[in-house]
Enzyme design. Structure first.
Site, PDB file in Angstrom:
ATOM      1  N   HIS A   4      14.849  -9.056  14.545  1.00 35.79           N
ATOM      2  CA  HIS A   4      15.138  -9.627  15.856  1.00 35.79           C
ATOM      3  C   HIS A   4      16.552  -9.208  16.246  1.00 35.79           C
ATOM      4  CE1 HIS A   4      14.699 -12.255  19.278  1.00 35.79           C
ATOM      5  NE2 HIS A   4      15.823 -12.857  18.986  1.00 35.79           N
ATOM      6  N   HIS A  43      19.077 -12.918  24.400  1.00 35.26           N
ATOM      7  CA  HIS A  43      18.004 -12.231  23.680  1.00 35.26           C
ATOM      8  C   HIS A  43      16.659 -12.629  24.255  1.00 35.26           C
ATOM      9  CE1 HIS A  43      16.847 -15.810  21.007  1.00 35.26           C
ATOM     10  NE2 HIS A  43      17.850 -16.232  21.758  1.00 35.26           N
ATOM     11  N   CYS A  75      12.085  -8.346  21.808  1.00 32.65           N
ATOM     12  CA  CYS A  75      13.537  -8.416  21.592  1.00 32.65           C
ATOM     13  C   CYS A  75      14.220  -7.062  21.705  1.00 32.65           C
ATOM     14  CB  CYS A  75      13.843  -9.064  20.246  1.00 32.65           C
ATOM     15  SG  CYS A  75      13.307  -8.116  18.792  1.00 32.65           S
TER      16      CYS A  75
END
Length: 379
Positions: free
Chosen positions: A332, A344, A280
């Site tokens: 994240h 993402h 991420c």
């Protein structure tokens, strides 16, 4: 009698452990000062080496360890001199150490390489990040054929020495003296000649920077760190007068999102930072770097950058959005692209999700785990 013998033994153990000339109070005070120093200076082991301990040697208070930043070492020693009010031996090793030799820099010489959490590890789960061909590294120390290195984003890891070309400061300066190219295609095929039929096995990933030694029409001749020369099509690369200029121009949020969308569907890769796969924060860092903005490597680090966006309704395109997933705190991160959507690299790869419950891309799980946003690009 037994009590006296036990007491004598304890005293002897204490003397052998602490040293006959070192007070326990001095040892404990030194330990406390080192811990306070680490907190005050926000020592981040993923970005700097600061392994310092205190003990006794030859009856004298001694500070052991290794540090990668000279100013940090100087500041620590000054702190200890003031706080302890006793003399001590400085045995803190300043990196790079003697195992590296004069060649304290290196340039990555393969298309993509993992940096690991320890030498001689090869499993992806032990990777901490990745480097591209042409990335410049600082060498800190050597363990056999492996090196502890620091990348240009300050991140630290171990790398297989066969994947790099070591250079002295003079050699690195020479390497940087040419015009440079930036690979802008997701992948750029290498050719041995200016001929489409002269394909070689290797490819370069997007974001690679290498010296350009010749421009001939639709071809660019590149020199690899080990001095081999290959060609790429000029349509796959952008030419700059120097390496310094490659990421010097900030291109705005639209370009960041354009780069991000090129990778939709790409599988998730732990520690990944390239077109072969991203984690991420590797994804957000890469997309921003291509547009001339520099993020730190991990999600919790990126959460400390920019300005906080306190209300989700105030989000703007290009803001970083953060989630608390597998551990406490920001673990994240994605990029807000407008209309309540964000892109993402998650467990299903690079994807677009939404904060809007009525949107087919809505993720209830991530909506629950959202913890905040940061604005990197002020506008």
């Amino acid at each position: 009698m037994m009590k006296k013998l036990t007491l004598i033994c304890l005293i002897l153990i204490a003397i052998s452990f602490f040293g006959s000339g070192v007070a326990v109070e001095s040892l404990e005070l030194a330990k406390k000062q080192i811990e306070l120093f680490k907190k005050e200076f926000r020592i981040e082991p993923r970005e700097m080496v600061f392994n310092v301990t205190v003990g006794s040697e030859d009856g004298k208070l001694t500070i052991f360890g290794e540090v990668s930043e000279p100013k940090l070492k100087e500041s620590l020693l000054e702190r200890l001199r003031t706080a302890l009010q006793v003399s001590f031996e400085d045995k803190i090793k300043l990196l790079p150490d003697e195992s590296v030799g004069e060649k304290i820099f290196a340039v990555v010489n393969v298309d993509v390489v993992n940096l690991m959490d320890a030498p001689r590890r090869t499993l992806q789960k032990n990777a901490v990040t990745q480097a591209r061909m042409g990335d410049i590294l600082k060498l800190f120390k050597r363990d056999g054929d492996w090196y502890l290195v620091q990348m240009e984003d300050s991140y630290i890891g171990w790398i297989d020495g066969s994947k790099i070309v070591s250079m002295s400061e003079i050699e690195l300066k020479e390497y940087l003296s040419s015009p440079f190219v930036l690979i802008v295609s997701k992948f750029a095929q290498l050719y041995s000649e200016m001929d489409p039929k002269s394909v070689v096995e290797a490819k370069l990933v997007q974001g690679t920077t290498l010296p350009c030694v010749e421009v001939k029409g639709e071809w660019l001749k590149l020199r690899l760190p080990d001095q081999r020369e290959f060609f790429v099509r000029s349509s796959d690369a952008q030419l700059f007068e120097s390496r310094h200029e490659v990421f010097a121009t900030q291109k705005g949020t639209e370009y960041i999102i354009e780069i991000a969308k090129q990778h939709l569907g790409l599988p998730y890769l732990w520690a990944g930072t390239t077109s072969y796969g991203f984690d991420c924060s590797g994804f957000t860092q890469f997309c921003f770097k291509m547009a001339g903005y520099f993020l730190r490597r991990d999600a919790d680090m990126q959460y400390e950058q920019g300005e906080p966006v306190l209300d989700r309704k105030d989000l703007k395109m290009g803001d970083l959005v953060f989630f608390q997933t597998y551990k406490a705190g920001p673990s994240h991160v994605g990029i807000y692209i407008g209309n309540m959507k964000y892109i993402h690299s998650g467990s299903k790869g690079v994807a677009i999700n939404s904060f809007d419950p009525n949107d087919p891309d809505y993720s209830a799980d991530l909506d629950r785990k959202y913890i905040g946003a940061r604005r990197i690009i002020q506008r």
